[in-house]
Design a protein around this motif. Structure first.
Motif, PDB file in Angstrom:
ATOM      1  N   GLU A   1     -44.049  24.954 -24.937  1.00  0.00           N
ATOM      2  CA  GLU A   1     -43.661  23.680 -25.434  1.00  0.00           C
ATOM      3  C   GLU A   1     -43.607  23.661 -26.925  1.00  0.00           C
ATOM      4  O   GLU A   1     -44.064  24.344 -27.684  1.00  0.00           O
ATOM      5  CB  GLU A   1     -44.976  22.587 -24.965  1.00  0.00           C
ATOM      6  N   GLU A   2     -43.023  22.655 -27.183  1.00  0.00           N
ATOM      7  CA  GLU A   2     -42.703  22.257 -28.751  1.00  0.00           C
ATOM      8  C   GLU A   2     -43.986  22.216 -29.523  1.00  0.00           C
ATOM      9  O   GLU A   2     -45.138  21.619 -28.990  1.00  0.00           O
ATOM     10  CB  GLU A   2     -41.790  20.950 -28.922  1.00  0.00           C
ATOM     11  N   PHE A   3     -44.052  22.762 -30.777  1.00  0.00           N
ATOM     12  CA  PHE A   3     -45.324  22.881 -31.474  1.00  0.00           C
ATOM     13  C   PHE A   3     -44.908  22.308 -33.018  1.00  0.00           C
ATOM     14  O   PHE A   3     -43.854  22.914 -33.116  1.00  0.00           O
ATOM     15  CB  PHE A   3     -46.119  24.151 -31.244  1.00  0.00           C
ATOM     16  N   LEU A   4     -45.891  22.185 -33.963  1.00  0.00           N
ATOM     17  CA  LEU A   4     -45.886  21.936 -35.292  1.00  0.00           C
ATOM     18  C   LEU A   4     -46.294  23.024 -35.913  1.00  0.00           C
ATOM     19  O   LEU A   4     -47.378  23.694 -35.658  1.00  0.00           O
ATOM     20  CB  LEU A   4     -46.698  20.697 -35.626  1.00  0.00           C
ATOM     21  N   ASP A   5     -45.496  23.384 -36.804  1.00  0.00           N
ATOM     22  CA  ASP A   5     -45.832  24.565 -37.864  1.00  0.00           C
ATOM     23  C   ASP A   5     -45.389  23.949 -39.209  1.00  0.00           C
ATOM     24  O   ASP A   5     -44.263  23.375 -39.410  1.00  0.00           O
ATOM     25  CB  ASP A   5     -45.068  25.687 -37.688  1.00  0.00           C
ATOM     26  N   ALA A   6     -46.390  23.685 -40.111  1.00  0.00           N
ATOM     27  CA  ALA A   6     -46.190  23.101 -41.383  1.00  0.00           C
ATOM     28  C   ALA A   6     -45.583  21.705 -41.309  1.00  0.00           C
ATOM     29  O   ALA A   6     -44.856  21.349 -41.990  1.00  0.00           O
ATOM     30  CB  ALA A   6     -45.311  24.120 -42.240  1.00  0.00           C
ATOM     31  N   GLY A   7     -46.001  21.060 -39.934  1.00  0.00           N
ATOM     32  CA  GLY A   7     -45.573  19.869 -39.882  1.00  0.00           C
ATOM     33  C   GLY A   7     -44.069  19.519 -39.437  1.00  0.00           C
ATOM     34  O   GLY A   7     -43.399  18.384 -39.167  1.00  0.00           O
ATOM     35  N   ILE A   8     -43.370  20.905 -38.872  1.00  0.00           N
ATOM     36  CA  ILE A   8     -41.908  20.790 -38.470  1.00  0.00           C
ATOM     37  C   ILE A   8     -42.051  21.143 -37.047  1.00  0.00           C
ATOM     38  O   ILE A   8     -42.514  22.272 -36.997  1.00  0.00           O
ATOM     39  CB  ILE A   8     -41.219  21.848 -39.306  1.00  0.00           C
ATOM     40  N   PRO A   9     -41.391  20.381 -36.300  1.00  0.00           N
ATOM     41  CA  PRO A   9     -41.323  20.821 -34.698  1.00  0.00           C
ATOM     42  C   PRO A   9     -40.609  22.150 -34.748  1.00  0.00           C
ATOM     43  O   PRO A   9     -39.511  22.624 -35.172  1.00  0.00           O
ATOM     44  CB  PRO A   9     -40.328  19.750 -34.121  1.00  0.00           C
ATOM     45  N   HIS A  10     -41.118  22.965 -33.898  1.00  0.00           N
ATOM     46  CA  HIS A  10     -41.006  24.248 -33.302  1.00  0.00           C
ATOM     47  C   HIS A  10     -40.735  24.879 -31.888  1.00  0.00           C
ATOM     48  O   HIS A  10     -41.547  24.086 -31.204  1.00  0.00           O
ATOM     49  CB  HIS A  10     -41.558  25.532 -34.158  1.00  0.00           C
ATOM     50  N   LEU A  11     -40.022  25.803 -31.441  1.00  0.00           N
ATOM     51  CA  LEU A  11     -39.966  26.323 -30.217  1.00  0.00           C
ATOM     52  C   LEU A  11     -40.208  27.674 -30.348  1.00  0.00           C
ATOM     53  O   LEU A  11     -39.187  28.329 -31.269  1.00  0.00           O
ATOM     54  CB  LEU A  11     -38.794  26.040 -29.218  1.00  0.00           C
ATOM     55  N   GLU A  12     -40.648  28.497 -29.490  1.00  0.00           N
ATOM     56  CA  GLU A  12     -40.753  29.980 -29.248  1.00  0.00           C
ATOM     57  C   GLU A  12     -39.360  30.217 -28.626  1.00  0.00           C
ATOM     58  O   GLU A  12     -39.036  29.883 -27.668  1.00  0.00           O
ATOM     59  CB  GLU A  12     -42.042  30.412 -28.775  1.00  0.00           C
ATOM     60  N   MET A  13     -39.051  31.437 -29.137  1.00  0.00           N
ATOM     61  CA  MET A  13     -37.622  31.841 -28.569  1.00  0.00           C
ATOM     62  C   MET A  13     -37.835  33.516 -28.507  1.00  0.00           C
ATOM     63  O   MET A  13     -38.364  34.187 -29.287  1.00  0.00           O
ATOM     64  CB  MET A  13     -36.477  31.448 -29.534  1.00  0.00           C
ATOM     65  N   VAL A  14     -37.046  34.100 -27.401  1.00  0.00           N
ATOM     66  CA  VAL A  14     -37.052  35.465 -27.325  1.00  0.00           C
ATOM     67  C   VAL A  14     -35.711  36.143 -27.122  1.00  0.00           C
ATOM     68  O   VAL A  14     -34.812  35.207 -26.664  1.00  0.00           O
ATOM     69  CB  VAL A  14     -37.887  36.004 -26.179  1.00  0.00           C
ATOM     70  N   LYS A  15     -35.734  37.376 -27.339  1.00  0.00           N
ATOM     71  CA  LYS A  15     -34.570  38.133 -27.003  1.00  0.00           C
ATOM     72  C   LYS A  15     -34.844  39.577 -26.627  1.00  0.00           C
ATOM     73  O   LYS A  15     -35.666  40.154 -27.510  1.00  0.00           O
ATOM     74  CB  LYS A  15     -33.677  38.083 -28.147  1.00  0.00           C
TER      75      LYS A  15
ATOM     76  N   ALA B   1     -38.551  29.203 -33.569  1.00  0.00           N
ATOM     77  CA  ALA B   1     -37.590  28.371 -34.179  1.00  0.00           C
ATOM     78  C   ALA B   1     -37.680  26.811 -34.568  1.00  0.00           C
ATOM     79  O   ALA B   1     -38.381  26.364 -33.590  1.00  0.00           O
ATOM     80  CB  ALA B   1     -36.150  28.577 -33.326  1.00  0.00           C
ATOM     81  N   GLN B   2     -37.376  26.458 -35.867  1.00  0.00           N
ATOM     82  CA  GLN B   2     -37.380  25.154 -35.860  1.00  0.00           C
ATOM     83  C   GLN B   2     -36.329  24.382 -35.014  1.00  0.00           C
ATOM     84  O   GLN B   2     -35.494  25.175 -34.481  1.00  0.00           O
ATOM     85  CB  GLN B   2     -36.838  24.620 -37.628  1.00  0.00           C
ATOM     86  N   THR B   3     -36.831  23.313 -34.322  1.00  0.00           N
ATOM     87  CA  THR B   3     -36.136  22.769 -33.088  1.00  0.00           C
ATOM     88  C   THR B   3     -34.720  22.743 -33.470  1.00  0.00           C
ATOM     89  O   THR B   3     -33.772  22.803 -32.648  1.00  0.00           O
ATOM     90  CB  THR B   3     -36.892  21.513 -32.612  1.00  0.00           C
ATOM     91  N   GLN B   4     -34.411  22.077 -34.654  1.00  0.00           N
ATOM     92  CA  GLN B   4     -33.254  21.908 -34.964  1.00  0.00           C
ATOM     93  C   GLN B   4     -32.280  23.116 -35.403  1.00  0.00           C
ATOM     94  O   GLN B   4     -30.987  22.950 -35.248  1.00  0.00           O
ATOM     95  CB  GLN B   4     -32.935  21.000 -36.372  1.00  0.00           C
ATOM     96  N   ALA B   5     -32.748  24.260 -35.422  1.00  0.00           N
ATOM     97  CA  ALA B   5     -32.064  25.671 -35.592  1.00  0.00           C
ATOM     98  C   ALA B   5     -31.910  26.230 -34.094  1.00  0.00           C
ATOM     99  O   ALA B   5     -31.406  27.368 -33.965  1.00  0.00           O
ATOM    100  CB  ALA B   5     -32.833  26.433 -36.600  1.00  0.00           C
ATOM    101  N   VAL B   6     -32.580  25.632 -33.040  1.00  0.00           N
ATOM    102  CA  VAL B   6     -32.518  26.471 -31.715  1.00  0.00           C
ATOM    103  C   VAL B   6     -30.965  26.732 -31.355  1.00  0.00           C
ATOM    104  O   VAL B   6     -30.740  27.948 -30.841  1.00  0.00           O
ATOM    105  CB  VAL B   6     -33.057  25.617 -30.555  1.00  0.00           C
ATOM    106  N   PRO B   7     -29.876  25.854 -31.441  1.00  0.00           N
ATOM    107  CA  PRO B   7     -28.301  26.288 -31.184  1.00  0.00           C
ATOM    108  C   PRO B   7     -28.081  27.518 -31.909  1.00  0.00           C
ATOM    109  O   PRO B   7     -27.475  28.417 -31.387  1.00  0.00           O
ATOM    110  CB  PRO B   7     -27.697  24.879 -31.472  1.00  0.00           C
ATOM    111  N   PHE B   8     -28.617  27.651 -33.214  1.00  0.00           N
ATOM    112  CA  PHE B   8     -28.000  28.791 -34.166  1.00  0.00           C
ATOM    113  C   PHE B   8     -28.722  30.136 -33.393  1.00  0.00           C
ATOM    114  O   PHE B   8     -27.915  31.157 -33.142  1.00  0.00           O
ATOM    115  CB  PHE B   8     -28.626  28.664 -35.373  1.00  0.00           C
ATOM    116  N   TYR B   9     -29.940  30.115 -32.870  1.00  0.00           N
ATOM    117  CA  TYR B   9     -30.671  31.447 -32.417  1.00  0.00           C
ATOM    118  C   TYR B   9     -30.119  31.578 -31.124  1.00  0.00           C
ATOM    119  O   TYR B   9     -30.029  32.695 -30.472  1.00  0.00           O
ATOM    120  CB  TYR B   9     -32.065  30.981 -32.323  1.00  0.00           C
ATOM    121  N   GLU B  10     -29.648  30.525 -30.301  1.00  0.00           N
ATOM    122  CA  GLU B  10     -28.856  30.765 -28.949  1.00  0.00           C
ATOM    123  C   GLU B  10     -27.744  31.600 -29.129  1.00  0.00           C
ATOM    124  O   GLU B  10     -27.450  32.588 -28.294  1.00  0.00           O
ATOM    125  CB  GLU B  10     -28.675  29.423 -28.228  1.00  0.00           C
ATOM    126  N   LYS B  11     -26.920  31.333 -30.065  1.00  0.00           N
ATOM    127  CA  LYS B  11     -25.720  31.891 -30.411  1.00  0.00           C
ATOM    128  C   LYS B  11     -25.972  33.362 -30.905  1.00  0.00           C
ATOM    129  O   LYS B  11     -25.196  34.225 -30.830  1.00  0.00           O
ATOM    130  CB  LYS B  11     -25.069  31.487 -31.607  1.00  0.00           C
TER     131      LYS B  11
END
Length: 143
Positions: free
Chosen positions: A125-139, A106-116
């Motif tokens: 840890e946070e990582f860059l993908d295409a220069g955009i900060p991301h976090l791995e999320m699971v369900k 998930a793009q870090t700014q979109a984490v709240p959406f995915y949490e919902k």
């Protein structure tokens, strides 16, 4: 709004259109990074508002998970529930093929959406993908 599994060339091109508008034009992701070697091994979903494509995403199996990727909504249709429709369609399509656990970056700014949507950040840890900060999320639907 209607979610379609992209089975025709037009539907796949519609999904690519949305992705290029959001990721390439809006977020400045290089097109050669956005459209990649995994397109043919992924199942694509496109969301239509009438005949207009307004959202897209794809999924594929990876390491025992259904990996959801390239989830995006046209700027004109954000905050209208299109993102949730994409997530439901991707999860339903993957579950129909036996998936019960889902993973995404998930793009870090979109984490709240995915949490919902029932996802939680892994211990990674946070990582860059295409220069955009991301976090791995699971369900995990087995819970």
């Amino acid at each position: 709004m209607e979610a379609i599994i992209a089975n025709t060339e037009k539907q796949i091109n519609d999904a690519f259109f949305v992705r290029k508008e959001v990721f390439v034009k809006e977020q400045q992701v290089p097109e050669e990074e956005e459209i990649d070697h995994l397109e043919d091994t992924s199942e694509h979903i496109v969301i239509y508002d009438g005949s207009q494509p307004v959202g897209a995403g794809r999924w594929r199996f990876k390491d025992g998970y259904a990996k959801l990727e390239r989830i995006c909504v046209m700027k004109s249709h954000r905050s209208l529930g299109v993102g949730a429709i994409i997530m439901q369609a991707l999860e339903k399509a993957a579950a129909a093929r036996g998936a019960s656990a889902f993973i995404l970056n998930a793009q870090t700014q979109a984490v709240p959406f995915y949490e919902k949507q029932g996802y939680h950040v892994t211990s990674g840890e946070e990582f860059l993908d295409a220069g955009i900060p991301h976090l791995e999320m699971v369900k995990d639907n087995k819970q």
